[in-house]
Design a protein around this motif. Structure first.
Motif, PDB file in Angstrom:
ATOM      1  N   ASP A 135       0.849  -1.192   0.000  1.00  9.10           N
ATOM      2  CA  ASP A 135       0.000   0.000   0.000  1.00  9.10           C
ATOM      3  C   ASP A 135       0.884   1.242   0.000  1.00  9.10           C
ATOM      4  O   ASP A 135       1.524   1.576   1.009  1.00  9.10           O
ATOM      5  N   GLU A 136       0.929   1.959  -1.107  1.00 11.40           N
ATOM      6  CA  GLU A 136       1.823   3.111  -1.234  1.00 11.40           C
ATOM      7  C   GLU A 136       1.450   4.256  -0.289  1.00 11.40           C
ATOM      8  O   GLU A 136       2.275   5.134  -0.025  1.00 11.40           O
ATOM      9  N   ASN A 137       0.234   4.241   0.237  1.00  3.76           N
ATOM     10  CA  ASN A 137      -0.152   5.263   1.204  1.00  3.76           C
ATOM     11  C   ASN A 137       0.613   5.123   2.518  1.00  3.76           C
ATOM     12  O   ASN A 137       0.634   6.046   3.338  1.00  3.76           O
ATOM     13  N   ARG A 138       1.223   3.961   2.712  1.00  2.00           N
ATOM     14  CA  ARG A 138       1.993   3.717   3.931  1.00  2.00           C
ATOM     15  C   ARG A 138       3.456   4.136   3.781  1.00  2.00           C
ATOM     16  O   ARG A 138       4.207   4.111   4.751  1.00  2.00           O
ATOM     17  N   TYR A 139       3.881   4.475   2.576  1.00  5.46           N
ATOM     18  CA  TYR A 139       5.284   4.789   2.339  1.00  5.46           C
ATOM     19  C   TYR A 139       5.595   6.216   2.787  1.00  5.46           C
ATOM     20  O   TYR A 139       4.963   7.175   2.327  1.00  5.46           O
ATOM     21  N   VAL A 140       6.585   6.322   3.669  1.00  2.07           N
ATOM     22  CA  VAL A 140       6.953   7.614   4.244  1.00  2.07           C
ATOM     23  C   VAL A 140       8.476   7.734   4.251  1.00  2.07           C
ATOM     24  O   VAL A 140       9.183   6.826   3.825  1.00  2.07           O
ATOM     25  N   THR A 141       8.969   8.860   4.717  1.00  3.47           N
ATOM     26  CA  THR A 141      10.397   8.999   5.001  1.00  3.47           C
ATOM     27  C   THR A 141      10.544   9.349   6.473  1.00  3.47           C
ATOM     28  O   THR A 141       9.637   9.925   7.089  1.00  3.47           O
ATOM     29  N   THR A 142      11.688   8.985   7.041  1.00  4.00           N
ATOM     30  CA  THR A 142      11.968   9.290   8.436  1.00  4.00           C
ATOM     31  C   THR A 142      13.429   9.694   8.564  1.00  4.00           C
ATOM     32  O   THR A 142      14.264   9.285   7.752  1.00  4.00           O
ATOM     33  N   VAL A 143      13.728  10.482   9.549  1.00  3.20           N
ATOM     34  CA  VAL A 143      15.112  10.887   9.803  1.00  3.20           C
ATOM     35  C   VAL A 143      15.667  10.029  10.929  1.00  3.20           C
ATOM     36  O   VAL A 143      15.065   9.936  12.013  1.00  3.20           O
ATOM     37  N   VAL A 144      16.795   9.371  10.680  1.00  4.49           N
ATOM     38  CA  VAL A 144      17.441   8.526  11.683  1.00  4.49           C
ATOM     39  C   VAL A 144      18.793   9.127  12.029  1.00  4.49           C
ATOM     40  O   VAL A 144      19.433   9.792  11.208  1.00  4.49           O
ATOM     41  N   SER A 145      19.220   8.872  13.257  1.00  2.36           N
ATOM     42  CA  SER A 145      20.483   9.427  13.739  1.00  2.36           C
ATOM     43  C   SER A 145      21.361   8.316  14.297  1.00  2.36           C
ATOM     44  O   SER A 145      20.868   7.330  14.852  1.00  2.36           O
ATOM     45  N   GLY A 146      22.656   8.477  14.154  1.00  2.00           N
ATOM     46  CA  GLY A 146      23.592   7.486  14.659  1.00  2.00           C
ATOM     47  C   GLY A 146      25.006   7.934  14.385  1.00  2.00           C
ATOM     48  O   GLY A 146      25.269   9.121  14.181  1.00  2.00           O
TER      49      GLY A 146
END
Length: 206
Positions: free
Chosen positions: A147-158
Motif C-alpha cells: 500500500d503506497e499510502n503507507r510509504y513515508v520517510t523518516t530521519v534517523v540518527s547514529g
C-alpha cells in the motif's frame, strides 16, 4: 495460480546473494515467518516491536525475529530458528524454509546478516509467548506492505550523523516506522512479485 501461490513459488525459485565468508563473516541471522492466514487476508509476515533496552542498538525498532550467531549453532539457519523460539516461542524447526534472502552488510556497524523465509501453511492458529526483549508481535498482510499510502520517510540518527531514509508506516501514530535492515529484507520479498518499494536494497546506512 493465486497471488499467494505465485509469491511462494517465486521465493522457492530465487537465487540468493551470499556474502563472501572469507571477507564478510556473518554476525547475525534472522527468520522471516510467512503464514497463510485462514481469514482471507492473504499471506502475512511476522514483525516484532523490540523493547526499549539500554545498550541495544535496535531498541524500540520494528524487526524480524533473530539475533547474534552463537558458536554452538550449526549454521545461520539454526540461529534464526533458535532466536525465533527464544523471542516468540514460535518453533520453525518443522516449517518449510522456502529460501534464503540476499545477505545484508551494514557498513558502519559491521553487522552482516543472513535471513531465511519460513512458510507456515497452517499458520492461522499460532500462539506466541514473547520474552523480555520483545514488546509486541504482529502479523502484517503482504497487501498492506504494498500500500503506497503507507510509504513515508523518516530521519534517523547514529554514528553516520542524521539521514533521511524511506520507511513504511505499519503501526500508525502509536509506533515506530519500519526502516533499515528489516525494510531491505521486506523489499526483497516484495520484489519477487514485481513490487518495488522506495530505496529497497540500495539503502545501506546500518
Amino acid at each position: 495460480m493465486t497471488p499467494d501461490q505465485e509469491l511462494i513459488n517465486k521465493l522457492r525459485a530465487r537465487r540468493s546473494r551470499i556474502l563472501d565468508p572469507a571477507r564478510d563473516a556473518l554476525t547475525a541471522s534472522i527468520a522471516v515467518p510467512l503464514r497463510a492466514h485462514g481469514t482471507g487476508e492473504g499471506l502475512e509476515l511476522l514483525y516484532l516491536l523490540r523493547a526499549q533496552r539500554g545498550g541495544d542498538p535496535w531498541s524500540g525498532h520494528i524487526s524480524f525475529p533473530g539475533g547474534k550467531i552463537d558458536a554452538a549453532d550449526s549454521g545461520p539457519r539454526e540461529t534464526a530458528i533458535r532466536e525465533t523460539r527464544e523471542e516468540t516461542s514460535l518453533d520453525l524447526a518443522g516449517a518449510e524454509c522456502v529460501c534464503r534472502l540476499d545477505d545484508q552488510a551494514t557498513h558502519l556497524s559491521k553487522v552482516h546478516v543472513a535471513a531465511f523465509v519460513f512458510y507456515l501453511s497452517n499458520g492461522s492458529e499460532l500462539s506466541l509467548s514473547l520474552n523480555h526483549e520483545i514488546q509486541r508481535a504482529f502479523w502484517i498482510p503482504v497487501a498492506d506492505l504494498m500500500d503506497e499510502n503507507r510509504y513515508v520517510t523518516t530521519v534517523v540518527s547514529g554514528e553516520w550523523g542524521h539521514q533521511e531514509v524511506p520507511a513504511i508506516d505499519l503501526l500508525g501514530p502509536d509506533g515506530p516506522v519500519l526502516w533499515g535492515l528489516t525494510y531491505r529484507f521486506t523489499a526483497q520479498i516484495l520484489a519477487c512479485i514485481g513490487h518495488r518499494i522506495p530505496g529497497g536494497t540500495e539503502v545501506q546506512i546500518r
